[in-house]
Structures are given as structure tokens and as C-alpha cells.
Write a protein that holds these residues in place. Structure first.
Motif, PDB file in Angstrom:
ATOM      1  N   ARG A  77       0.831  -1.209   0.000  1.00  0.00           N
ATOM      2  CA  ARG A  77       0.000   0.000   0.000  1.00  0.00           C
ATOM      3  C   ARG A  77       0.870   1.265   0.000  1.00  0.00           C
ATOM      4  O   ARG A  77       0.558   2.239  -0.692  1.00  0.00           O
ATOM      5  N   SER A  78       1.957   1.260   0.753  1.00  0.00           N
ATOM      6  CA  SER A  78       2.825   2.437   0.788  1.00  0.00           C
ATOM      7  C   SER A  78       3.532   2.629  -0.549  1.00  0.00           C
ATOM      8  O   SER A  78       3.742   3.761  -0.990  1.00  0.00           O
ATOM      9  N   ARG A  79       3.883   1.530  -1.203  1.00  0.00           N
ATOM     10  CA  ARG A  79       4.521   1.636  -2.515  1.00  0.00           C
ATOM     11  C   ARG A  79       3.538   2.149  -3.564  1.00  0.00           C
ATOM     12  O   ARG A  79       3.901   2.948  -4.427  1.00  0.00           O
ATOM     13  N   TYR A  80       2.282   1.717  -3.488  1.00  0.00           N
ATOM     14  CA  TYR A  80       1.267   2.248  -4.399  1.00  0.00           C
ATOM     15  C   TYR A  80       1.151   3.762  -4.201  1.00  0.00           C
ATOM     16  O   TYR A  80       1.145   4.528  -5.171  1.00  0.00           O
ATOM     17  N   ALA A  81       1.074   4.202  -2.946  1.00  0.00           N
ATOM     18  CA  ALA A  81       0.993   5.637  -2.656  1.00  0.00           C
ATOM     19  C   ALA A  81       2.218   6.363  -3.218  1.00  0.00           C
ATOM     20  O   ALA A  81       2.096   7.479  -3.731  1.00  0.00           O
ATOM     21  N   TYR A 136      11.402   6.746  -2.427  1.00  0.00           N
ATOM     22  CA  TYR A 136      10.828   5.770  -1.504  1.00  0.00           C
ATOM     23  C   TYR A 136      10.714   4.393  -2.168  1.00  0.00           C
ATOM     24  O   TYR A 136      10.960   3.369  -1.536  1.00  0.00           O
ATOM     25  N   LEU A 137      10.347   4.367  -3.430  1.00  0.00           N
ATOM     26  CA  LEU A 137      10.242   3.089  -4.137  1.00  0.00           C
ATOM     27  C   LEU A 137      11.593   2.384  -4.156  1.00  0.00           C
ATOM     28  O   LEU A 137      11.669   1.181  -3.891  1.00  0.00           O
ATOM     29  N   LEU A 138      12.652   3.108  -4.422  1.00  0.00           N
ATOM     30  CA  LEU A 138      13.987   2.516  -4.409  1.00  0.00           C
ATOM     31  C   LEU A 138      14.379   2.085  -3.003  1.00  0.00           C
ATOM     32  O   LEU A 138      14.973   1.022  -2.818  1.00  0.00           O
ATOM     33  N   TYR A 139      14.043   2.882  -2.009  1.00  0.00           N
ATOM     34  CA  TYR A 139      14.347   2.571  -0.613  1.00  0.00           C
ATOM     35  C   TYR A 139      13.668   1.278  -0.170  1.00  0.00           C
ATOM     36  O   TYR A 139      14.245   0.485   0.584  1.00  0.00           O
ATOM     37  N   SER A 140      12.445   1.044  -0.655  1.00  0.00           N
ATOM     38  CA  SER A 140      11.676  -0.126  -0.225  1.00  0.00           C
ATOM     39  C   SER A 140      11.886  -1.346  -1.124  1.00  0.00           C
ATOM     40  O   SER A 140      11.283  -2.385  -0.905  1.00  0.00           O
ATOM     41  N   TRP A 141      12.725  -1.230  -2.126  1.00  0.00           N
ATOM     42  CA  TRP A 141      13.025  -2.300  -3.073  1.00  0.00           C
ATOM     43  C   TRP A 141      14.232  -3.080  -2.553  1.00  0.00           C
ATOM     44  O   TRP A 141      15.231  -2.484  -2.145  1.00  0.00           O
ATOM     45  N   HIS A 142      14.181  -4.387  -2.614  1.00  0.00           N
ATOM     46  CA  HIS A 142      15.299  -5.203  -2.129  1.00  0.00           C
ATOM     47  C   HIS A 142      16.557  -4.902  -2.952  1.00  0.00           C
ATOM     48  O   HIS A 142      16.494  -4.812  -4.185  1.00  0.00           O
ATOM     49  N   PRO A 143      17.706  -4.744  -2.295  1.00  0.00           N
ATOM     50  CA  PRO A 143      18.944  -4.400  -3.012  1.00  0.00           C
ATOM     51  C   PRO A 143      19.310  -5.374  -4.133  1.00  0.00           C
ATOM     52  O   PRO A 143      19.918  -4.962  -5.121  1.00  0.00           O
ATOM     53  N   ASP A 144      18.938  -6.642  -4.014  1.00  0.00           N
ATOM     54  CA  ASP A 144      19.299  -7.623  -5.043  1.00  0.00           C
ATOM     55  C   ASP A 144      18.520  -7.435  -6.347  1.00  0.00           C
ATOM     56  O   ASP A 144      18.961  -7.901  -7.397  1.00  0.00           O
ATOM     57  N   THR A 145      17.362  -6.792  -6.289  1.00  0.00           N
ATOM     58  CA  THR A 145      16.532  -6.636  -7.482  1.00  0.00           C
ATOM     59  C   THR A 145      16.232  -5.174  -7.806  1.00  0.00           C
ATOM     60  O   THR A 145      15.569  -4.896  -8.808  1.00  0.00           O
ATOM     61  N   ARG A 146      16.708  -4.261  -7.002  1.00  0.00           N
ATOM     62  CA  ARG A 146      16.443  -2.823  -7.163  1.00  0.00           C
ATOM     63  C   ARG A 146      17.127  -2.296  -8.418  1.00  0.00           C
ATOM     64  O   ARG A 146      18.305  -2.568  -8.656  1.00  0.00           O
ATOM     65  N   PRO A 147      16.393  -1.518  -9.222  1.00  0.00           N
ATOM     66  CA  PRO A 147      17.043  -0.879 -10.372  1.00  0.00           C
ATOM     67  C   PRO A 147      18.000   0.215  -9.891  1.00  0.00           C
ATOM     68  O   PRO A 147      17.868   0.728  -8.773  1.00  0.00           O
TER      69      PRO A 147
END
Length: 109
Positions: A17-21, A30-41
Motif C-alpha cells: 500500500r505504501s509503494r502504491y501511494a 521511496y520506491l527505491l528505498y523499499s526495493w530489495h537491493p538484489d533486485t532494485r534498479p
């Protein structure tokens, strides 16, 4: 840069829900912050994104038996250039310590 080191979503659904917001508000940091480092662009530029998000429906959530993996199935509605569309995805999340991360998702056609 987005600073939320002490605030963490308590569940995969809360993180979804926070990522949708964040997509609605175009908060790429925030999207990058909440993305796992192994798969984050390496980067995510939403400034020129003309998507207008119109709603999020959570279909199902599941927490793995180990409590460190979870999935959230959702449908998000949006408009691009006045045309309605939707994305259906089963997102995968992992918890490391007290923090949940988005790993990846399976988009349904």
C-alpha cells in the motif's frame, strides 16, 4: 533521498500500500528505498510519467511459514492519456530484520 530508517511497514500488505501511494505521488526515492537491493534498479525516474493512478484493490495476501517471505496479489487501476487500464500482479516480499522489502512481481496478462 528519502529518509525513513526508523519507520518500517509491519507487513507485506502495508508495504504494498505504501509503494502504491509512492507511485501515485511519484516518490521514486521511496520506491527505491523499499526495493530489495538484489533486485532494485539503479534508478527510477517518474518525473515524466503521465500515469494517473485510480485505485488499488488487494486480492490476497500470504505470509510464508517462516514469517520472512510474503506475497500480495493486487489490481491497480490507472489512466494514461485518458485511457483506462489496469495492472494485476502477485508481488513478492522478504523481511530482513524488522524491515520488509519488495523483491519482484509476476504480472498477469
Amino acid at each position: 533521498m528519502y529518509h525513513m530508517e526508523k519507520i518500517h511497514a509491519p507487513t507485506p500488505e502495508a508495504l504494498m500500500r505504501s509503494r502504491y501511494a509512492a507511485y501515485v505521488l511519484k516518490k521514486a526515492d521511496y520506491l527505491l528505498y523499499s526495493w530489495h537491493p538484489d533486485t532494485r534498479p539503479a534508478e527510477l525516474d517518474l518525473k515524466d510519467d503521465n500515469v494517473k493512478w485510480a485505485g488499488l484493490q488487494i486480492i490476497s495476501t500470504e505470509l510464508g511459514p517462516d514469517g520472512i517471505e510474503g506475497t500480495v496479489e493486487f489490481v491497480a487501476k490507472y489512466k494514461v492519456g485518458g485511457r483506462a487500464a489496469k495492472i494485476a500482479e502477485k508481488s513478492h516480499f522478504v523481511r530482513q530484520g524488522a524491515r520488509w522489502y519488495y523483491v519482484d512481481g509476476e504480472v498477469e496478462e
